[in-house]
Write an enzyme that holds these catalytic residues in place. Structure first.
Site, mmCIF file in Angstrom:
data_model
loop_
_atom_site.group_PDB
_atom_site.id
_atom_site.type_symbol
_atom_site.label_atom_id
_atom_site.label_comp_id
_atom_site.label_asym_id
_atom_site.label_seq_id
_atom_site.Cartn_x
_atom_site.Cartn_y
_atom_site.Cartn_z
ATOM 1 C CG ASP A 54 -2.120 -0.541 1.009
ATOM 2 O OD1 ASP A 54 -2.516 -0.888 -0.128
ATOM 3 O OD2 ASP A 54 -2.946 -0.497 2.084
ATOM 4 C CD GLU A 79 -6.218 3.231 4.654
ATOM 5 O OE1 GLU A 79 -6.546 2.911 5.586
ATOM 6 O OE2 GLU A 79 -6.336 2.937 3.400
ATOM 7 C CG ASP A 153 -8.046 3.299 -0.873
ATOM 8 O OD1 ASP A 153 -7.084 2.702 -0.537
ATOM 9 O OD2 ASP A 153 -9.178 3.109 -0.347
ATOM 10 C CB ILE A 155 -4.340 -1.927 -2.437
ATOM 11 C CG1 ILE A 155 -3.088 -1.939 -3.348
ATOM 12 C CG2 ILE A 155 -5.311 -3.112 -2.671
ATOM 13 C CD1 ILE A 155 -2.269 -2.874 -2.888
ATOM 14 C CG ASP A 156 -11.252 0.914 -1.677
ATOM 15 O OD1 ASP A 156 -11.107 1.007 -0.550
ATOM 16 O OD2 ASP A 156 -12.245 0.533 -2.485
ATOM 17 C CB THR A 158 -6.068 -4.061 1.784
ATOM 18 O OG1 THR A 158 -6.814 -3.469 3.026
ATOM 19 C CG2 THR A 158 -5.640 -2.619 1.079
ATOM 20 C CG ASP A 298 -12.508 4.539 1.538
ATOM 21 O OD1 ASP A 298 -11.388 3.485 1.313
ATOM 22 O OD2 ASP A 298 -12.750 4.463 2.665
#
Length: 369
Positions: A54, A79, A153, A155-156, A158, A298
């Site tokens: 990430d 994030e 984001d 890797i939304d 995860t 997100d």
């Protein structure tokens, strides 16, 4: 600004490549699986390999966009913190260095002794991505880049990325869970108003190539600035009976309240970004969430695309209060430049009071009725 759109798409493609690489290449995949199963949990470089993936993707996007658009430096947010503690107890700030060798050495200081993994990641970080998208190349926009900021984001969804399930049966085109719901989200918003103006969604795991069996991705983009509306997609059709997508954890009271509106057209999926993508693609007409469990990173990118298609995203609790008070006007859209009062950490950027993402204003009104 046209150049920024192409740069965001290019950054999303590099991010998607790194996400696929971590599942395809054995030295990286073993670290991913080890994090998931808890094996070697006492080895400190496995602090959380998923988080390292990430963070690396986030830092690549920051580096590439900041290099091309210096006016965005300091205004590209994500994030994750980029600080890791290695096996010697030292704090290492993950970043993109001047050369692949330097980046590999820095990553090795976190991943020691996994040299092959560090070198694979460094090579991907420094790889140039060629888009080959004639339609995108011809888009020319004039929005002052210095007025914008970015939410990433990397890797939304995860948990779905780590789990890697590929055998999920689609329900009316919607995957209830699985690898396809892991997305890269990059959204730009106006620094002053917080309004989302540009969004890119990349699906790294859209489908398997029938010949090579390797994953292929695809991306979608939208621009909504002033009166300008541009999108790589066409607006979805307006259906008389809306399909609403929810989280499986959604409260029973919300499901019951939506029953008369949707009938048997309630659907369930993982990942906030993926559920908003379902609305963008016309697989669902609205996404309803009653809890404040999503964040700026997100929602910013898909919100911008929804605006480009004539839809939007509003705070559910605030919209319901307005209706109960007799306000029949359009509810205010979510914004991305305001900290939540009294919150700390990631909660400062939570979308408190839930949300409704919608493709057509008629379906928003139906949900709020």
């Amino acid at each position: 600004m046209g150049g920024l759109l192409q740069a965001l798409v290019g950054a999303s493609e590099k991010a998607a490549h790194i996400a696929r690489l971590c599942r395809r290449e054995e030295p990286l995949f073993q670290l991913l699986v080890a994090e998931k199963t808890g094996a070697d949990r006492n080895r400190r470089f496995l602090q959380d390999f998923k988080t390292l993936a990430d963070v690396l993707i986030q830092e690549v996007i920051k580096h590439d966009l900041g290099k091309e658009f210096p006016e965005l430096q300091g205004h590209i947010h994500g994030e994750e913190s980029n600080e890791f503690r290695n096996g010697q107890g030292e704090t290492v700030a993950v970043r993109v260095c001047a050369t692949p060798g330097d980046t590999a050495a820095l990553l090795l200081s976190v991943l020691e002794p996994e040299r092959a993994a560090a070198e694979l990641l460094a090579a991907a970080v420094h790889q140039d991505m060629a888009l080959g998208d004639a339609e995108l190349a011809n888009v020319a926009l004039s929005i002052p880049t210095q007025d914008l900021a970015i939410w990433i984001d990397p890797i939304d969804s995860t948990n779905e990325y780590i789990g890697g399930r590929e055998d999920m049966a689609l329900v009316d085109g919607i995957a209830p869970a699985g690898l396809c719901s892991a997305l890269v989200l990059i959204g730009a918003y106006d620094r002053r108003t917080g309004c989302p103006v540009l969004g890119v969604i990349n699906e790294p795991f859209f489908r398997r190539d029938p010949l090579t069996h390797r994953w292929q991705g695809r991306y979608h983009w939208g621009v909504a600035y002033g009166d300008m509306r541009l999108c790589s997609l066409s607006p979805p059709p307006l259906r008389p009976t809306p399909c609403v997508v929810l989280s499986r954890a959604e409260r029973g009271a919300v499901r019951a309240a939506l029953g008369p509106l949707c009938g048997d057209r309630l659907r369930f999926a993982a990942g906030a970004g993926y559920k908003m993508l379902c609305v963008i693609l016309g697989l669902a007409d609205a996404y309803v969430l009653s809890e404040g469990s999503t964040f700026a990173w997100d929602a910013c990118a898909p919100h911008a695309i929804l605006r480009a298609l004539g839809g939007g995203t509003v705070a559910l609790a605030g919209a319901l209060r307005a209706r109960q008070a007799g306000d029949t006007g359009p509810p205010p859209e979510l914004v991305y430049n305001c900290l939540a009062e009294g919150a700390v950490g990631a909660e400062r950027w939570a979308n408190r009071g839930g949300l409704v993402a919608y493709a057509h204003p008629q379906h928003l009104e139906a949900v709020l009725a």
